[in-house]
Motif scaffolding. Structure first.
Motif, PDB file in Angstrom:
ATOM      1  N   LYS A 119      22.786  13.866  22.769  1.00 11.68           N
ATOM      2  CA  LYS A 119      24.156  13.450  22.464  1.00 11.68           C
ATOM      3  C   LYS A 119      24.786  14.277  21.340  1.00 11.68           C
ATOM      4  N   ASN A 120      24.093  15.358  20.931  1.00  9.42           N
ATOM      5  CA  ASN A 120      24.615  16.226  19.861  1.00  9.42           C
ATOM      6  C   ASN A 120      24.900  15.444  18.569  1.00  9.42           C
ATOM      7  N   GLY A 121      24.056  14.471  18.314  1.00  9.13           N
ATOM      8  CA  GLY A 121      24.223  13.657  17.114  1.00  9.13           C
ATOM      9  C   GLY A 121      23.359  14.156  15.966  1.00  9.13           C
ATOM     10  N   THR A 122      23.202  13.317  14.942  1.00  9.01           N
ATOM     11  CA  THR A 122      22.413  13.644  13.757  1.00  9.01           C
ATOM     12  C   THR A 122      21.184  12.740  13.720  1.00  9.01           C
ATOM     13  N   PHE A 123      20.027  13.369  13.570  1.00  9.79           N
ATOM     14  CA  PHE A 123      18.758  12.641  13.528  1.00  9.79           C
ATOM     15  C   PHE A 123      18.270  12.603  12.083  1.00  9.79           C
ATOM     16  N   VAL A 124      18.107  11.389  11.561  1.00  5.75           N
ATOM     17  CA  VAL A 124      17.743  11.182  10.157  1.00  5.75           C
ATOM     18  C   VAL A 124      16.317  10.643  10.071  1.00  5.75           C
ATOM     19  N   LEU A 125      15.556  11.173   9.123  1.00  3.02           N
ATOM     20  CA  LEU A 125      14.238  10.621   8.808  1.00  3.02           C
ATOM     21  C   LEU A 125      14.328   9.895   7.472  1.00  3.02           C
ATOM     22  N   ARG A 126      13.916   8.634   7.472  1.00  2.00           N
ATOM     23  CA  ARG A 126      13.934   7.822   6.250  1.00  2.00           C
ATOM     24  C   ARG A 126      12.557   7.185   6.084  1.00  2.00           C
ATOM     25  N   ILE A 127      11.973   7.297   4.911  1.00  2.00           N
ATOM     26  CA  ILE A 127      10.650   6.720   4.646  1.00  2.00           C
ATOM     27  C   ILE A 127      10.829   5.362   3.980  1.00  2.00           C
ATOM     28  N   GLU A 128      10.364   4.301   4.632  1.00  2.00           N
ATOM     29  CA  GLU A 128      10.556   2.944   4.138  1.00  2.00           C
ATOM     30  C   GLU A 128       9.325   2.513   3.337  1.00  2.00           C
ATOM     31  N   ASP A 129       9.310   2.921   2.072  1.00  2.00           N
ATOM     32  CA  ASP A 129       8.130   2.761   1.209  1.00  2.00           C
ATOM     33  C   ASP A 129       8.372   1.755   0.087  1.00  2.00           C
ATOM     34  N   THR A 130       8.934   0.601   0.430  1.00  2.00           N
ATOM     35  CA  THR A 130       9.251  -0.383  -0.621  1.00  2.00           C
ATOM     36  C   THR A 130       8.081  -1.310  -0.941  1.00  2.00           C
ATOM     37  N   ASP A 131       6.960  -1.140  -0.254  1.00  2.00           N
ATOM     38  CA  ASP A 131       5.800  -2.005  -0.500  1.00  2.00           C
ATOM     39  C   ASP A 131       4.657  -1.146  -1.053  1.00  2.00           C
ATOM     40  N   PRO A 132       4.678  -0.841  -2.365  1.00  2.00           N
ATOM     41  CA  PRO A 132       3.713   0.117  -2.943  1.00  2.00           C
ATOM     42  C   PRO A 132       2.258  -0.306  -2.777  1.00  2.00           C
ATOM     43  N   GLU A 133       2.002  -1.609  -2.709  1.00  2.00           N
ATOM     44  CA  GLU A 133       0.617  -2.074  -2.584  1.00  2.00           C
ATOM     45  C   GLU A 133       0.013  -1.683  -1.238  1.00  2.00           C
ATOM     46  N   ARG A 134       0.855  -1.476  -0.228  1.00  2.00           N
ATOM     47  CA  ARG A 134       0.350  -1.159   1.112  1.00  2.00           C
ATOM     48  C   ARG A 134       0.556   0.313   1.482  1.00  2.00           C
ATOM     49  N   ASN A 135       1.099   1.097   0.571  1.00  2.00           N
ATOM     50  CA  ASN A 135       1.379   2.501   0.887  1.00  2.00           C
ATOM     51  C   ASN A 135       0.090   3.285   1.125  1.00  2.00           C
ATOM     52  N   PHE A 136      -0.076   3.727   2.344  1.00  2.00           N
ATOM     53  CA  PHE A 136      -1.247   4.496   2.766  1.00  2.00           C
ATOM     54  C   PHE A 136      -0.995   5.991   2.570  1.00  2.00           C
ATOM     55  N   ASP A 137       0.272   6.363   2.610  1.00  2.00           N
ATOM     56  CA  ASP A 137       0.659   7.776   2.639  1.00  2.00           C
ATOM     57  C   ASP A 137       1.764   8.032   1.616  1.00  2.00           C
ATOM     58  N   PRO A 138       1.404   8.100   0.323  1.00  2.00           N
ATOM     59  CA  PRO A 138       2.435   8.332  -0.708  1.00  2.00           C
ATOM     60  C   PRO A 138       3.246   9.590  -0.411  1.00  2.00           C
ATOM     61  N   ASP A 139       4.551   9.479  -0.613  1.00  2.00           N
ATOM     62  CA  ASP A 139       5.491  10.580  -0.371  1.00  2.00           C
ATOM     63  C   ASP A 139       5.616  10.951   1.106  1.00  2.00           C
TER      64      ASP A 139
END
Length: 488
Positions: free
Chosen positions: A44-64
């Protein structure tokens, strides 16, 4: 239920996102979501955005989100805005967007849409259990909404922990436009006031996900069917924030062949499972792109999927079945058509682990070996065992050979091999000679070639004889055949 067209705006205005949480390794559900967001944006010739939803630091397996970025790069799923690349809606990590969430939370508090909830997890679980026992839908009973101001002040004075809940309008009806299901209507009387914050001051998925989609001007949201309940609650949040609701596609849930939701117990659930077993990124995306739909041609590149995926005519379904055998077939087709030199790049880690001596020979010889088996394997993992014969002389067991051939038959074949072995300098002449003698001695050609192949590679089945002679080289072939004959 009437379906709406999915595009009612300029395609260049379309914005869509993939928003993984770095709480575990990427799995097929994540990849499928990323794939369809990517395909839709490109078509569709649109814009594809990547957003990292890392608001739960205790469960973060992959920092950054390092592993997420690495996996997407391996899969060739590129984004237009996001971490590293940046963009007009930066930052693209939720952990760095806290001030925005605080502002929007305060806006809702000021408008009177939120209330403090002091209930503990234990209290909530007891009420939930009781509701289920009474065969009632489990939802929050608004205990804290009914507190008096004096009771609230007393709890705050005693520093009782609390969360903020969104008060739903139980008389309201929410309407969602879904690409597969058309217009979906839901009465909020069947839903529960949900939390926007946690007791530690962080914010919930329901809130941050919605706020970011609004701020980043997402026009479409593609995610799993299991998010449909979330979407209803978030749609009300859009309403009270006076924001336009995106168009959704709630994709069918990936299930195994038994119809159960795909889980860690199923092989291939994790992307790492598939990478370690030797599946090509093109094959994984190809397979995920075709399940649940019907295509005349099933082996499709990413570019072909972008062109032909029928986003304007998506079929409604509750689940899509993941079949490892079909995935292997797709992978086999991709390996068979892959450029051998490019295939070697993917193959090197498997050779390094299982056949390191293969990496010591000239690259053109290694590529010849790869081509010898390229049409026969289903995964990259299979190459090492098939190529081993070139580096390690096969061990011949007479007992195993006697299970395939009679002793008298063996003696006749040995005689044919030895009487013609000097002509092996010209492989075609050697083959013509042994075929002629086999016919004269009433020996089946298939049996003759099977025993020769056992002598060369240790197996009765494998590549064509001329290919074997060429790849192994004449002296090595002669020595192996002479050894075979001496041991039988």
């Amino acid at each position: 239920m009437k379906k709406q067209r999915i595009i009612n705006m300029k395609e260049s205005d379309i914005r869509i996102r993939f928003a993984p949480a770095p709480t575990g390794a990427m799995h097929l559900g994540n990849i499928r979501t990323a794939l369809f967001n990517y395909l839709f944006s490109k078509q569709k010739n649109g814009t594809f955005v990547l957003r990292i939803e890392d608001t739960d630091p205790e469960r973060n397996f992959d920092p950054d989100g390092i592993q997420i970025l690495s996996d997407l790069n391996w899969l060739s799923i590129s984004y237009d805005e996001g971490p590293i690349k940046g963009g007009p809606c930066a930052p693209y990590f939720q952990s760095k967007r806290t001030n925005l969430y605080k502002e929007r939370l305060q806006e809702l508090i000021d408008k009177g849409y939120l209330y403090r909830c002091f209930c503990s997890k234990e209290e909530l679980e007891k009420r939930r259990t009781r509701q289920l026992a009474l065969k009632k839908p489990p939802r929050y009973d608004r205990t804290c909404f009914n507190l008096s101001q004096e009771e609230i002040d007393e709890k705050l004075k005693n520093k009782a922990p609390f969360i903020w809940r969104l008060k739903l309008d139980y008389d309201a009806t929410i309407e969602i436009n879904d690409l597969a299901h058309g217009n979906i209507k839901a009465n909020l009387e069947n839903f529960s006031d949900f939390p926007l914050s946690r007791q530690n001051g962080t914010f919930t998925f329901m809130f941050t996900n919605c706020i970011d989609d609004i701020q980043m001007k997402m026009t479409h949201v593609i995610r799993g069917e299991d998010h449909l309940t979330n979407t209803v609650g978030q749609a009300y949040l859009y309403k009270v924030l006076d924001a336009p609701l995106p168009t959704f596609w709630h994709m069918p849930i990936l299930c195994n062949v038994d119809g159960k939701k795909l889980s860690k117990r199923d092989f291939g659930f994790s992307l790492n499972d598939l990478k370690n077993a030797g599946f090509l990124p093109e094959a994984i995306l190809n397979y995920l792109g075709i399940i649940g739909s019907s295509f005349d041609q099933e082996i499709l590149s990413l570019e072909e999927l972008i062109k032909i995926y029928p986003f304007d005519h998506i079929r409604s379904a509750n689940q899509a079945k993941y079949d490892v055998d079909k995935l292997k077939w797709v992978n086999h087709k991709w390996i068979a058509q892959y450029n051998p030199k490019e295939l070697l790049k993917h193959l090197k880690p498997f050779l390094e682990k299982d056949l390191p001596q293969a990496l010591l020979i000239a690259e053109n010889k290694l590529i010849d070996l790869i081509q010898l088996f390229q049409q026969d394997v289903s995964t990259l993992e299979e190459f090492a065992s098939k190529m081993e014969f070139y580096f390690i002389e096969p061990k011949i067991s007479k007992q195993e050979i006697l299970q395939l051939f009679e002793q008298e038959q063996i003696e006749k074949i040995k005689g044919i091999i030895l009487s013609n072995i000097q002509s092996l300098g010209d492989p075609q002449t050697f083959l013509d000679s042994i075929k002629k003698e086999a016919k004269e001695k009433n020996i089946k050609l298939g049996s003759l070639l099977q025993l020769i192949r056992i002598g060369l590679i240790g197996k009765p089945k494998g590549p064509g004889m001329l290919d074997l002679f060429n790849i192994l080289e004449i002296e090595k072939c002669r020595n192996r055949l002479q050894k075979l004959c001496s041991e039988l």
